[in-house]
Design a protein around this motif. Structure first.
Motif, PDB file in Angstrom:
ATOM      1  N   VAL A   1      26.532   4.042   4.992  1.00  0.00           N
ATOM      2  CA  VAL A   1      25.633   4.653   5.533  1.00  0.00           C
ATOM      3  C   VAL A   1      24.110   3.713   5.174  1.00  0.00           C
ATOM      4  N   GLN A   2      23.056   4.138   5.873  1.00  0.00           N
ATOM      5  CA  GLN A   2      21.719   3.571   5.389  1.00  0.00           C
ATOM      6  C   GLN A   2      21.080   4.679   4.625  1.00  0.00           C
ATOM      7  N   VAL A   3      20.437   4.648   3.460  1.00  0.00           N
ATOM      8  CA  VAL A   3      19.693   5.603   2.952  1.00  0.00           C
ATOM      9  C   VAL A   3      18.338   4.765   2.627  1.00  0.00           C
ATOM     10  N   PHE A   4      17.263   5.582   2.406  1.00  0.00           N
ATOM     11  CA  PHE A   4      15.947   4.880   1.688  1.00  0.00           C
ATOM     12  C   PHE A   4      16.381   4.466   0.327  1.00  0.00           C
ATOM     13  N   ALA A   5      15.898   3.447  -0.077  1.00  0.00           N
ATOM     14  CA  ALA A   5      16.189   2.901  -1.206  1.00  0.00           C
ATOM     15  C   ALA A   5      16.047   4.046  -2.622  1.00  0.00           C
ATOM     16  N   HIS A   6      15.056   4.649  -2.455  1.00  0.00           N
ATOM     17  CA  HIS A   6      14.827   5.771  -3.656  1.00  0.00           C
ATOM     18  C   HIS A   6      15.971   6.845  -3.712  1.00  0.00           C
ATOM     19  N   GLU A   7      16.538   6.992  -2.448  1.00  0.00           N
ATOM     20  CA  GLU A   7      17.498   8.015  -2.457  1.00  0.00           C
ATOM     21  C   GLU A   7      18.824   7.504  -2.866  1.00  0.00           C
ATOM     22  N   VAL A   8      19.305   6.378  -3.346  1.00  0.00           N
ATOM     23  CA  VAL A   8      20.646   6.041  -3.729  1.00  0.00           C
ATOM     24  C   VAL A   8      20.765   6.743  -4.984  1.00  0.00           C
ATOM     25  N   ARG A   9      22.374   7.122  -4.937  1.00  0.00           N
ATOM     26  CA  ARG A   9      23.041   7.872  -5.832  1.00  0.00           C
ATOM     27  C   ARG A   9      23.698   6.914  -6.813  1.00  0.00           C
ATOM     28  N   PRO A  10      23.601   7.484  -8.182  1.00  0.00           N
ATOM     29  CA  PRO A  10      24.223   6.828  -8.936  1.00  0.00           C
ATOM     30  C   PRO A  10      25.918   6.305  -8.609  1.00  0.00           C
ATOM     31  N   THR A  11      26.519   7.254  -7.830  1.00  0.00           N
ATOM     32  CA  THR A  11      27.795   6.917  -7.555  1.00  0.00           C
ATOM     33  C   THR A  11      28.072   6.014  -6.324  1.00  0.00           C
ATOM     34  N   ASP A  12      26.979   5.626  -5.443  1.00  0.00           N
ATOM     35  CA  ASP A  12      26.839   4.941  -4.517  1.00  0.00           C
ATOM     36  C   ASP A  12      27.252   3.557  -4.686  1.00  0.00           C
ATOM     37  N   VAL A  13      27.823   2.705  -3.980  1.00  0.00           N
ATOM     38  CA  VAL A  13      28.017   1.368  -4.048  1.00  0.00           C
ATOM     39  C   VAL A  13      27.099   0.667  -3.077  1.00  0.00           C
ATOM     40  N   VAL A  14      26.057  -0.103  -3.872  1.00  0.00           N
ATOM     41  CA  VAL A  14      24.963  -0.526  -2.995  1.00  0.00           C
ATOM     42  C   VAL A  14      25.649  -1.975  -2.473  1.00  0.00           C
ATOM     43  N   LEU A  15      25.658  -2.067  -1.096  1.00  0.00           N
ATOM     44  CA  LEU A  15      26.132  -3.346  -0.461  1.00  0.00           C
ATOM     45  C   LEU A  15      24.953  -4.295  -0.342  1.00  0.00           C
ATOM     46  N   PHE A  16      23.978  -3.781  -0.049  1.00  0.00           N
ATOM     47  CA  PHE A  16      22.788  -4.811   0.071  1.00  0.00           C
ATOM     48  C   PHE A  16      21.566  -3.961   0.494  1.00  0.00           C
ATOM     49  N   ARG A  17      20.251  -4.557   0.307  1.00  0.00           N
ATOM     50  CA  ARG A  17      19.067  -3.944   0.854  1.00  0.00           C
ATOM     51  C   ARG A  17      18.421  -4.706   1.728  1.00  0.00           C
ATOM     52  N   GLU A  18      17.534  -3.841   2.534  1.00  0.00           N
ATOM     53  CA  GLU A  18      16.744  -4.490   3.558  1.00  0.00           C
ATOM     54  C   GLU A  18      15.392  -3.807   3.959  1.00  0.00           C
ATOM     55  N   ALA A  19      14.519  -4.504   4.409  1.00  0.00           N
ATOM     56  CA  ALA A  19      13.392  -4.182   4.601  1.00  0.00           C
ATOM     57  C   ALA A  19      13.200  -3.498   5.987  1.00  0.00           C
ATOM     58  N   LEU A  20      12.463  -2.207   6.118  1.00  0.00           N
ATOM     59  CA  LEU A  20      12.063  -1.709   7.396  1.00  0.00           C
ATOM     60  C   LEU A  20      10.707  -2.068   7.908  1.00  0.00           C
ATOM     61  N   HIS A  21      10.501  -2.086   9.135  1.00  0.00           N
ATOM     62  CA  HIS A  21       9.459  -2.783   9.598  1.00  0.00           C
ATOM     63  C   HIS A  21       8.614  -1.976  10.868  1.00  0.00           C
ATOM     64  N   TRP A  22       7.262  -1.664  10.992  1.00  0.00           N
ATOM     65  CA  TRP A  22       6.984  -1.284  12.121  1.00  0.00           C
ATOM     66  C   TRP A  22       6.743  -2.500  12.996  1.00  0.00           C
ATOM     67  N   VAL A  23       7.172  -2.503  14.261  1.00  0.00           N
ATOM     68  CA  VAL A  23       7.171  -3.440  15.236  1.00  0.00           C
ATOM     69  C   VAL A  23       6.661  -3.115  16.561  1.00  0.00           C
ATOM     70  N   LYS A  24       6.029  -4.188  17.236  1.00  0.00           N
ATOM     71  CA  LYS A  24       5.546  -3.854  18.809  1.00  0.00           C
ATOM     72  C   LYS A  24       5.347  -5.184  19.454  1.00  0.00           C
ATOM     73  N   HIS A  25       5.376  -5.444  20.866  1.00  0.00           N
ATOM     74  CA  HIS A  25       5.211  -6.533  21.545  1.00  0.00           C
ATOM     75  C   HIS A  25       3.784  -7.013  21.168  1.00  0.00           C
TER      76      HIS A  25
END
Length: 296
Positions: free
Chosen positions: A152-176
């Motif tokens: 699942v995706q979670v916000f980085a500050h919501e990661v639990r100690p028991t979670d296995v973090v696979l990778f992190r990624e940025a979230l962006h506001w985008v438009k044309h």
């Protein structure tokens, strides 16, 4: 014949070439592989010497890979996949059992399918049943014991100690780029459905700065949101892998989105050896390549 047999495709060099494509350059590839930049460059140069052709384009403004490099990349992906699968097959243990796995649509559109396919071939006595849902729904299913684990995706500050973090990624506001956002007027918002935690953040904390979002489009599919953005219908929140060249990242006027983490989160059931092996293989593969690439 002697000249042909003297040429070699070294696995480490192919892995370096693949990492350069995956990470967008030698520097990032070196970081992902745990090597120095000069070591990666040396592997590529030695491969070019062996094949007597250039694989990387070194001309300013040119594509990263030459035509020969692009051709070799097609083979490299298949060679590396078979190589790694062969190693795993020699060290595999006899596993049996069932795994109930949850995935988001975002991860099903990646090369995770290849990892799951290989796991099935290596462990034919393990039944992996997969359910694709939004992250918030998967979290609820985990709490109710309906899944053994979920990516699942979670916000980085919501990661639990028991979670296995696979990778992190940025979230962006985008438009044309052609879409104008007049000051003081509501921002047309392209939203995932009610079960999307991007949406909940945007409509809650995201508007604390006085920005008013007006939902003009709702879609549960990332492909649908991407199409709406590129058509100039409004503004959306998208993670890095869904950005398109024709999109403009908005850096002013909207609250900065929190960072994302992709995690394996387990249910509350007893440990499952088949699940342990599957999670370990997913973690190893993603760690090697630094993320999940969109399937081509």
């Amino acid at each position: 014949m002697t000249e042909f047999t003297s040429r070699r495709l070294e696995i480490d060099a192919l892995r370096a070439l693949w990492a350069i494509r995956h990470h967008g350059g030698i520097t990032r590839a070196a970081e992902a592989l745990g090597l120095s930049q000069s070591a990666v460059s040396h592997k590529i140069k030695r491969l070019e010497t062996s094949l007597d052709c250039d694989l990387l384009s070194r001309k300013p403004g040119a594509s990263m890979f030459t035509a020969a490099g692009e051709d070799l990349l097609d083979y490299a992906g298949r060679i590396l996949g078979l190589h790694d699968e062969a190693l795993l097959s020699l060290s595999k243990t006899s596993l049996a059992g069932r795994v109930a796995l949850g995935l988001t649509e975002d991860t099903t559109c990646t090369d995770l399918a290849r990892i799951l396919g290989r796991f099935r071939r290596l462990h034919p006595n393990v039944s992996v049943r997969t359910k694709v849902r939004m992250s918030l729904i998967l979290r609820g299913m985990l709490e109710r014991g309906e899944l053994d684990a979920a990516i699942v995706q979670v916000f980085a500050h919501e990661v639990r100690p028991t979670d296995v973090v696979l990778f992190r990624e940025a979230l962006h506001w985008v438009k044309h780029p052609d879409l104008s956002l007049p000051p003081g007027e509501p921002v047309p918002f392209l939203s995932f459905d009610d079960e999307c935690f991007y949406r909940r953040w945007a409509l809650d904390i995201g508007q604390d700065g006085g920005v008013v979002l007006e939902t003009v489009f709702e879609c549960a599919s990332a492909a649908g949101i991407v199409a709406a953005v590129t058509s100039g219908l409004g503004v959306a929140l998208l993670n890095g892998r869904h950005l398109q060249p024709e999109m403009e990242i908005i850096t002013h006027g909207l609250p900065a989105p929190p960072a994302l983490a992709y995690v394996v989160r387990r249910g509350r059931k007893v440990r499952n050896p088949a699940l342990d092996t599957l999670v370990a293989e997913i973690e190893s593969e993603i760690s090697r390549y630094g993320g999940l690439a969109l399937a081509s």
